[in-house]
Design a protein around this motif. Structure first.
Motif, PDB file in Angstrom:
ATOM      1  N   GLY A  43       6.486  24.689  25.213  1.00 18.51           N
ATOM      2  CA  GLY A  43       5.348  23.800  25.083  1.00 18.51           C
ATOM      3  C   GLY A  43       5.813  22.381  24.801  1.00 18.51           C
ATOM      4  O   GLY A  43       6.613  21.812  25.541  1.00 18.51           O
ATOM      5  N   GLN A  44       5.345  21.812  23.679  1.00 18.83           N
ATOM      6  CA  GLN A  44       5.742  20.459  23.291  1.00 18.83           C
ATOM      7  C   GLN A  44       6.979  20.450  22.398  1.00 18.83           C
ATOM      8  O   GLN A  44       7.499  19.380  22.076  1.00 18.83           O
ATOM      9  N   ASP A  45       7.432  21.621  21.985  1.00 19.35           N
ATOM     10  CA  ASP A  45       8.581  21.700  21.074  1.00 19.35           C
ATOM     11  C   ASP A  45       9.881  21.724  21.874  1.00 19.35           C
ATOM     12  O   ASP A  45      10.123  22.644  22.663  1.00 19.35           O
ATOM     13  N   ILE A  46      10.720  20.720  21.655  1.00 19.79           N
ATOM     14  CA  ILE A  46      12.002  20.629  22.343  1.00 19.79           C
ATOM     15  C   ILE A  46      13.076  21.248  21.445  1.00 19.79           C
ATOM     16  O   ILE A  46      13.277  20.818  20.315  1.00 19.79           O
ATOM     17  N   ILE A  47      13.761  22.243  21.945  1.00 26.98           N
ATOM     18  CA  ILE A  47      14.768  22.969  21.170  1.00 26.98           C
ATOM     19  C   ILE A  47      16.168  22.441  21.466  1.00 26.98           C
ATOM     20  O   ILE A  47      16.953  22.163  20.551  1.00 26.98           O
ATOM     21  N   LEU A  48      16.498  22.305  22.742  1.00 26.70           N
ATOM     22  CA  LEU A  48      17.810  21.822  23.160  1.00 26.70           C
ATOM     23  C   LEU A  48      17.632  20.709  24.182  1.00 26.70           C
ATOM     24  O   LEU A  48      16.673  20.713  24.966  1.00 26.70           O
ATOM     25  N   GLU A  49      18.556  19.757  24.186  1.00 29.79           N
ATOM     26  CA  GLU A  49      18.538  18.713  25.198  1.00 29.79           C
ATOM     27  C   GLU A  49      19.959  18.205  25.444  1.00 29.79           C
ATOM     28  O   GLU A  49      20.804  18.218  24.559  1.00 29.79           O
ATOM     29  N   ARG A  50      20.213  17.835  26.668  1.00 30.12           N
ATOM     30  CA  ARG A  50      21.471  17.198  27.055  1.00 30.12           C
ATOM     31  C   ARG A  50      22.707  18.012  26.639  1.00 30.12           C
ATOM     32  O   ARG A  50      23.673  17.470  26.105  1.00 30.12           O
ATOM     33  N   VAL A  51      22.663  19.306  26.887  1.00 34.20           N
ATOM     34  CA  VAL A  51      23.818  20.155  26.593  1.00 34.20           C
ATOM     35  C   VAL A  51      24.732  20.168  27.815  1.00 34.20           C
ATOM     36  O   VAL A  51      24.322  20.593  28.902  1.00 34.20           O
ATOM     37  N   ASN A  52      25.957  19.683  27.635  1.00 34.03           N
ATOM     38  CA  ASN A  52      26.936  19.626  28.713  1.00 34.03           C
ATOM     39  C   ASN A  52      28.249  20.237  28.228  1.00 34.03           C
ATOM     40  O   ASN A  52      28.897  19.692  27.329  1.00 34.03           O
ATOM     41  N   ILE A  53      28.617  21.370  28.810  1.00 33.85           N
ATOM     42  CA  ILE A  53      29.857  22.042  28.384  1.00 33.85           C
ATOM     43  C   ILE A  53      30.502  22.727  29.576  1.00 33.85           C
ATOM     44  O   ILE A  53      29.846  23.019  30.581  1.00 33.85           O
ATOM     45  N   GLN A  54      31.796  22.980  29.448  1.00 44.38           N
ATOM     46  CA  GLN A  54      32.533  23.806  30.395  1.00 44.38           C
ATOM     47  C   GLN A  54      33.376  24.798  29.599  1.00 44.38           C
ATOM     48  O   GLN A  54      34.016  24.419  28.615  1.00 44.38           O
ATOM     49  N   VAL A  55      33.361  26.050  30.018  1.00 41.01           N
ATOM     50  CA  VAL A  55      34.101  27.105  29.330  1.00 41.01           C
ATOM     51  C   VAL A  55      34.917  27.872  30.365  1.00 41.01           C
ATOM     52  O   VAL A  55      34.384  28.285  31.404  1.00 41.01           O
ATOM     53  N   GLN A  56      36.184  28.067  30.083  1.00 33.79           N
ATOM     54  CA  GLN A  56      37.040  28.862  30.955  1.00 33.79           C
ATOM     55  C   GLN A  56      36.993  30.331  30.522  1.00 33.79           C
ATOM     56  O   GLN A  56      36.744  30.641  29.356  1.00 33.79           O
ATOM     57  N   GLU A  57      37.235  31.216  31.452  1.00 34.31           N
ATOM     58  CA  GLU A  57      37.224  32.645  31.131  1.00 34.31           C
ATOM     59  C   GLU A  57      38.310  32.953  30.102  1.00 34.31           C
ATOM     60  O   GLU A  57      39.431  32.442  30.185  1.00 34.31           O
ATOM     61  N   GLY A  58      37.963  33.778  29.111  1.00 32.23           N
ATOM     62  CA  GLY A  58      38.906  34.163  28.072  1.00 32.23           C
ATOM     63  C   GLY A  58      38.812  33.332  26.802  1.00 32.23           C
ATOM     64  O   GLY A  58      39.489  33.647  25.823  1.00 32.23           O
TER      65      GLY A  58
END
Length: 268
Positions: free
Chosen positions: A16-31
């Motif tokens: 709705g109007q509630d923002i929980i997360l914003e602008r999350v930018n990540i990279q994760v390698q396997e392991g």
């Protein structure tokens, strides 16, 4: 560098109007083994659910091997919660065999013949790995809290996921049992070559386990509209390379009231 195993590109989540997360930018390698810390309600568990597939991003892209993250749970992603997700009417062995059976496409998940025997053999092996070989025929009500959590981990591991999601799995355990569980999860991580994401409220635990620590917090605040802005990842730290001053800064950030007078301890 190779293509990231998991990547978030400007991911946001709101209800709705509630923002929980914003602008999350990540990279994760396997392991990798990533621990997630932050104040209550800052979106850590929501991000885990987005990887699991039970929640979807409201904006941006969340990718698995360069493709959109599946929008439903699959056998490649296992999860363990703080509350034990075991079947009370089944023995320890039956619980783990059932978890294997639910990988099937059928509604019942029942296994028969050679398939059932193979599942029993696999379940026994996994239960031995988690230290429950002596309790195969016990029921959940006969187990301690630590044993129930070992059982829940065995249920997740037998499905051979590539990604294991842990949502405060050790929060209800006493310190001695938690130390045993830390050793167990590190052993399983290495043995099964898992990629792990673990939410914890214990900053020391976050720095002790894994390879990388994320801190979730809001960069923007509106006192008149507390849910007008969402959290992002404000710190992305390699574990074991953090100075005491930064450790204290993060501690104050995620628990500003209760930790105000607590003396910082060195994290090894």
């Amino acid at each position: 560098m190779s293509q990231p195993f998991i990547e978030a590109r400007n991911v946001g989540k709101q209800y709705g109007q509630d923002i929980i997360l914003e602008r999350v930018n990540i990279q994760v390698q396997e392991g990798e083994f990533v621990t997630l810390v932050g104040a209550s309600g800052c979106g850590k568990s929501t991000f885990l659910k987005m990887i699991l597939g039970t929640e979807q991003a409201s904006s941006g892209e969340l990718l698995l091997n360069g493709q959109a993250m599946p929008n439903e749970p699959g056998p490649d992603r296992g999860i363990v919660f703080q509350q034990y997700s075991v079947f009370p009417h089944m023995t320890v062995l039956e619980n783990v065999v059932a978890a294997k059976g639910f990988q099937k496409a059928s509604l019942s998940g029942y296994l028969f013949g050679k398939e059932k025997q193979q599942a029993k053999d696999e379940a026994t092996e996994v239960l031995t790995q988690v230290g429950l070989s002596h309790a195969l025929n016990r029921y959940p009500h006969e187990l301690s809290g630590g044993m129930k959590q070992r059982l829940a981990i065995a249920q997740a591991v037998i499905c051979k996921p590539r990604i294991l999601l842990l949502d405060e799995p050790f929060g209800a355990l006493d310190p001695g049992i938690r130390a045993d569980m830390h050793r167990l999860i590190l052993d399983l991580w290495k043995k099964h070559k898992l990629t792990i994401f673990m939410v914890t409220h214990d900053l020391k635990e976050g720095f002790y386990l894994g390879t990388r620590l994320w801190v979730f917090d809001k960069l923007r605040h509106d006192p008149h509209a507390p849910n007008a802005y969402g959290a992002s990842i404000t710190y992305d730290l390699p574990v074991g390379e953090t100075q005491d001053s930064l450790y204290q800064e993060i501690t104050d950030q995620i628990r500003p009231d209760s930790m105000a007078t607590e003396q910082t301890e060195t994290v090894l």
